[in-house]
Write a protein that holds these residues in place. Structure first.
Motif, PDB file in Angstrom:
ATOM      1  N   ASN A 196       2.453  17.099  -3.344  1.00 49.79           N
ATOM      2  CA  ASN A 196       1.473  17.399  -4.387  1.00 49.79           C
ATOM      3  C   ASN A 196       2.068  18.385  -5.385  1.00 49.79           C
ATOM      4  O   ASN A 196       1.728  19.570  -5.424  1.00 49.79           O
ATOM      5  N   VAL A 197       2.987  17.873  -6.188  1.00 46.69           N
ATOM      6  CA  VAL A 197       3.640  18.688  -7.222  1.00 46.69           C
ATOM      7  C   VAL A 197       3.606  17.923  -8.541  1.00 46.69           C
ATOM      8  O   VAL A 197       3.416  16.705  -8.571  1.00 46.69           O
ATOM      9  N   SER A 198       3.807  18.634  -9.638  1.00 49.50           N
ATOM     10  CA  SER A 198       3.626  18.062 -10.971  1.00 49.50           C
ATOM     11  C   SER A 198       4.574  16.904 -11.281  1.00 49.50           C
ATOM     12  O   SER A 198       4.285  16.072 -12.143  1.00 49.50           O
ATOM     13  N   ARG A 199       5.686  16.820 -10.588  1.00 48.86           N
ATOM     14  CA  ARG A 199       6.650  15.743 -10.829  1.00 48.86           C
ATOM     15  C   ARG A 199       6.036  14.373 -10.525  1.00 48.86           C
ATOM     16  O   ARG A 199       6.382  13.378 -11.145  1.00 48.86           O
ATOM     17  N   TYR A 200       5.098  14.346  -9.566  1.00 50.86           N
ATOM     18  CA  TYR A 200       4.486  13.091  -9.131  1.00 50.86           C
ATOM     19  C   TYR A 200       3.033  13.057  -9.600  1.00 50.86           C
ATOM     20  O   TYR A 200       2.107  13.379  -8.844  1.00 50.86           O
ATOM     21  N   GLN A 201       2.836  12.704 -10.863  1.00 47.24           N
ATOM     22  CA  GLN A 201       1.524  12.815 -11.499  1.00 47.24           C
ATOM     23  C   GLN A 201       0.470  11.888 -10.906  1.00 47.24           C
ATOM     24  O   GLN A 201      -0.693  12.260 -10.770  1.00 47.24           O
ATOM     25  N   ALA A 202       0.856  10.664 -10.558  1.00 48.65           N
ATOM     26  CA  ALA A 202      -0.115   9.727  -9.983  1.00 48.65           C
ATOM     27  C   ALA A 202      -0.600  10.237  -8.628  1.00 48.65           C
ATOM     28  O   ALA A 202      -1.800  10.219  -8.340  1.00 48.65           O
ATOM     29  N   ALA A 203       0.337  10.666  -7.794  1.00 47.84           N
ATOM     30  CA  ALA A 203      -0.037  11.200  -6.485  1.00 47.84           C
ATOM     31  C   ALA A 203      -0.901  12.443  -6.655  1.00 47.84           C
ATOM     32  O   ALA A 203      -1.892  12.623  -5.941  1.00 47.84           O
ATOM     33  N   ARG A 204      -0.550  13.276  -7.606  1.00 49.73           N
ATOM     34  CA  ARG A 204      -1.332  14.512  -7.835  1.00 49.73           C
ATOM     35  C   ARG A 204      -2.749  14.169  -8.265  1.00 49.73           C
ATOM     36  O   ARG A 204      -3.706  14.832  -7.863  1.00 49.73           O
ATOM     37  N   SER A 205      -2.904  13.126  -9.073  1.00 49.87           N
ATOM     38  CA  SER A 205      -4.251  12.695  -9.473  1.00 49.87           C
ATOM     39  C   SER A 205      -5.053  12.225  -8.266  1.00 49.87           C
ATOM     40  O   SER A 205      -6.262  12.469  -8.171  1.00 49.87           O
ATOM     41  N   CYS A 206      -4.374  11.560  -7.327  1.00 51.31           N
ATOM     42  CA  CYS A 206      -5.051  11.101  -6.111  1.00 51.31           C
ATOM     43  C   CYS A 206      -5.454  12.275  -5.226  1.00 51.31           C
ATOM     44  O   CYS A 206      -6.524  12.258  -4.604  1.00 51.31           O
ATOM     45  N   TYR A 207      -4.611  13.299  -5.169  1.00 52.50           N
ATOM     46  CA  TYR A 207      -4.986  14.522  -4.453  1.00 52.50           C
ATOM     47  C   TYR A 207      -6.234  15.124  -5.088  1.00 52.50           C
ATOM     48  O   TYR A 207      -7.155  15.569  -4.394  1.00 52.50           O
ATOM     49  N   LYS A 208      -6.280  15.144  -6.408  1.00 46.86           N
ATOM     50  CA  LYS A 208      -7.421  15.694  -7.131  1.00 46.86           C
ATOM     51  C   LYS A 208      -8.680  14.883  -6.852  1.00 46.86           C
ATOM     52  O   LYS A 208      -9.773  15.441  -6.670  1.00 46.86           O
ATOM     53  N   ALA A 209      -8.549  13.556  -6.796  1.00 46.19           N
ATOM     54  CA  ALA A 209      -9.693  12.696  -6.516  1.00 46.19           C
ATOM     55  C   ALA A 209     -10.214  12.946  -5.101  1.00 46.19           C
ATOM     56  O   ALA A 209     -11.439  12.980  -4.875  1.00 46.19           O
ATOM     57  N   CYS A 210      -9.304  13.129  -4.166  1.00 55.07           N
ATOM     58  CA  CYS A 210      -9.706  13.426  -2.785  1.00 55.07           C
ATOM     59  C   CYS A 210     -10.447  14.755  -2.710  1.00 55.07           C
ATOM     60  O   CYS A 210     -11.438  14.895  -1.974  1.00 55.07           O
ATOM     61  N   ARG A 211      -9.970  15.702  -3.478  1.00 55.28           N
ATOM     62  CA  ARG A 211     -10.637  17.010  -3.499  1.00 55.28           C
ATOM     63  C   ARG A 211     -12.033  16.882  -4.114  1.00 55.28           C
ATOM     64  O   ARG A 211     -12.981  17.552  -3.669  1.00 55.28           O
ATOM     65  N   ALA A 212     -12.192  16.011  -5.099  1.00 51.12           N
ATOM     66  CA  ALA A 212     -13.510  15.797  -5.719  1.00 51.12           C
ATOM     67  C   ALA A 212     -14.472  15.199  -4.696  1.00 51.12           C
ATOM     68  O   ALA A 212     -15.649  15.583  -4.638  1.00 51.12           O
ATOM     69  N   PHE A 213     -13.991  14.257  -3.884  1.00 53.07           N
ATOM     70  CA  PHE A 213     -14.800  13.668  -2.818  1.00 53.07           C
ATOM     71  C   PHE A 213     -15.212  14.745  -1.825  1.00 53.07           C
ATOM     72  O   PHE A 213     -16.387  14.881  -1.461  1.00 53.07           O
ATOM     73  N   GLN A 214     -14.245  15.540  -1.416  1.00 53.73           N
ATOM     74  CA  GLN A 214     -14.466  16.593  -0.434  1.00 53.73           C
ATOM     75  C   GLN A 214     -15.454  17.643  -0.943  1.00 53.73           C
ATOM     76  O   GLN A 214     -16.396  18.040  -0.242  1.00 53.73           O
ATOM     77  N   ALA A 215     -15.264  18.086  -2.174  1.00 49.97           N
ATOM     78  CA  ALA A 215     -16.116  19.121  -2.751  1.00 49.97           C
ATOM     79  C   ALA A 215     -17.542  18.625  -2.954  1.00 49.97           C
ATOM     80  O   ALA A 215     -18.501  19.390  -2.817  1.00 49.97           O
TER      81      ALA A 215
ATOM     82  N   HIS B 239       0.825  -1.209   0.000  1.00 53.20           N
ATOM     83  CA  HIS B 239       0.000   0.000   0.000  1.00 53.20           C
ATOM     84  C   HIS B 239       0.860   1.259   0.000  1.00 53.20           C
ATOM     85  O   HIS B 239       2.025   1.251   0.411  1.00 53.20           O
ATOM     86  N   VAL B 240       0.258   2.358  -0.484  1.00 51.14           N
ATOM     87  CA  VAL B 240       0.918   3.660  -0.523  1.00 51.14           C
ATOM     88  C   VAL B 240      -0.101   4.721  -0.114  1.00 51.14           C
ATOM     89  O   VAL B 240      -1.221   4.749  -0.629  1.00 51.14           O
ATOM     90  N   ASN B 241       0.291   5.599   0.807  1.00 51.36           N
ATOM     91  CA  ASN B 241      -0.553   6.722   1.205  1.00 51.36           C
ATOM     92  C   ASN B 241      -0.238   7.926   0.326  1.00 51.36           C
ATOM     93  O   ASN B 241       0.911   8.374   0.271  1.00 51.36           O
ATOM     94  N   GLN B 242      -1.249   8.455  -0.305  1.00 50.19           N
ATOM     95  CA  GLN B 242      -1.069   9.579  -1.228  1.00 50.19           C
ATOM     96  C   GLN B 242      -0.465  10.802  -0.549  1.00 50.19           C
ATOM     97  O   GLN B 242       0.386  11.498  -1.115  1.00 50.19           O
ATOM     98  N   HIS B 243      -0.874  11.086   0.696  1.00 49.81           N
ATOM     99  CA  HIS B 243      -0.447  12.341   1.323  1.00 49.81           C
ATOM    100  C   HIS B 243       0.977  12.299   1.857  1.00 49.81           C
ATOM    101  O   HIS B 243       1.462  13.296   2.395  1.00 49.81           O
ATOM    102  N   TYR B 244       1.678  11.172   1.698  1.00 54.51           N
ATOM    103  CA  TYR B 244       3.093  11.127   2.047  1.00 54.51           C
ATOM    104  C   TYR B 244       3.975  11.583   0.878  1.00 54.51           C
ATOM    105  O   TYR B 244       5.192  11.699   1.028  1.00 54.51           O
ATOM    106  N   ILE B 245       3.357  11.803  -0.271  1.00 56.60           N
ATOM    107  CA  ILE B 245       4.083  12.240  -1.469  1.00 56.60           C
ATOM    108  C   ILE B 245       3.692  13.681  -1.772  1.00 56.60           C
ATOM    109  O   ILE B 245       2.500  14.016  -1.741  1.00 56.60           O
TER     110      ILE B 245
END
Length: 218
Positions: free
Chosen positions: A154-173, A146-152
């Motif tokens: 949130n910058v453009s270099r890490y696109q998969a993690a950034r997508s997960c941040y975006k998904a979390c924001r979609a849930f939140q919003a 397993h991997v926790n998204q928020h340990y990486i």
């Protein structure tokens, strides 16, 4: 325990739960169903995880929730039984997907290698404080699938993690836009390689908590 959200004091009546039953409980109570936090607004939860899934191209059934919001109280060691607080408790999601695990694992490995080489430089005091521990937790987590998204970061270099941040924001919003549903302060996601890894980690955490609270698991 027949309720969807069993009273935490019931655990005290189970003097010596069987290890296999703890994992059965994990599958049915902790990985499935409507979380306590959304017991009065299940539709909002379903819509929120649907919008989370859309960002990553994943089916909503692959998305679930852990933490105190799952049963209505914490299952963590010293905090065992502490009630869910909708005003302060975070939303802890998990996604079971070998595709996204592979993607975010690459980001985790890249972040670890850059941090170790001195190329990933903390931008503020918070990152300087938490990044060394985040690196350790990422290394430990990957060994368990397993991997926790928020340990990486949130910058453009890490696109998969950034997508997960975006998904979390979609849930939140989504929750913030629903009448009568409070938007949580923080939403994070842990990505599991498969269901075996998810059950092993979540069930293992429950086993550890039971032992910490004086239960003898047989």
């Amino acid at each position: 325990m027949t309720s969807s959200y069993p009273d935490p004091t019931l655990w005290k009546d189970q003097e010596s739960p069987a290890k296999r039953d703890v994992f059965r409980f994990t599958r049915l109570w902790l990985c499935e169903g409507i979380p306590y936090a959304f017991r009065n607004d299940a539709a909002a939860y379903e819509l929120a995880r649907e919008n989370f899934g859309k960002v990553l191209g994943e089916h909503p059934r692959n998305v679930s929730m852990t933490g105190s919001g799952r049963l209505g109280y914490s299952l963590a060691g010293a905090k065992f039984g502490a009630p869910y607080d909708p005003n302060n408790s975070d939303v802890d999601l998990f996604l079971v997907s070998d595709t996204w695990f592979e993607k975010i694992q690459k980001d985790a490995e890249l972040f670890i290698s850059r941090f170790s080489a001195g190329l990933a430089v903390p931008r503020n005091e918070s990152e300087e404080k938490f990044w060394p521990e985040n690196v350790k937790r990422l290394e430990q987590g990957m060994k368990r699938g397993h991997v926790n998204q928020h340990y990486i970061p949130n910058v453009s270099r890490y696109q998969a993690a950034r997508s997960c941040y975006k998904a979390c924001r979609a849930f939140q919003a989504t929750l913030g836009s629903q009448m009568g549903t409070a938007e949580p302060k923080k939403v994070s996601v842990r990505i599991y390689q498969d269901w075996d890894c998810a059950e092993s980690q979540i069930g293992g955490s429950l086993l550890f908590a039971l032992k910490q609270t004086g239960h003898e698991v047989i």
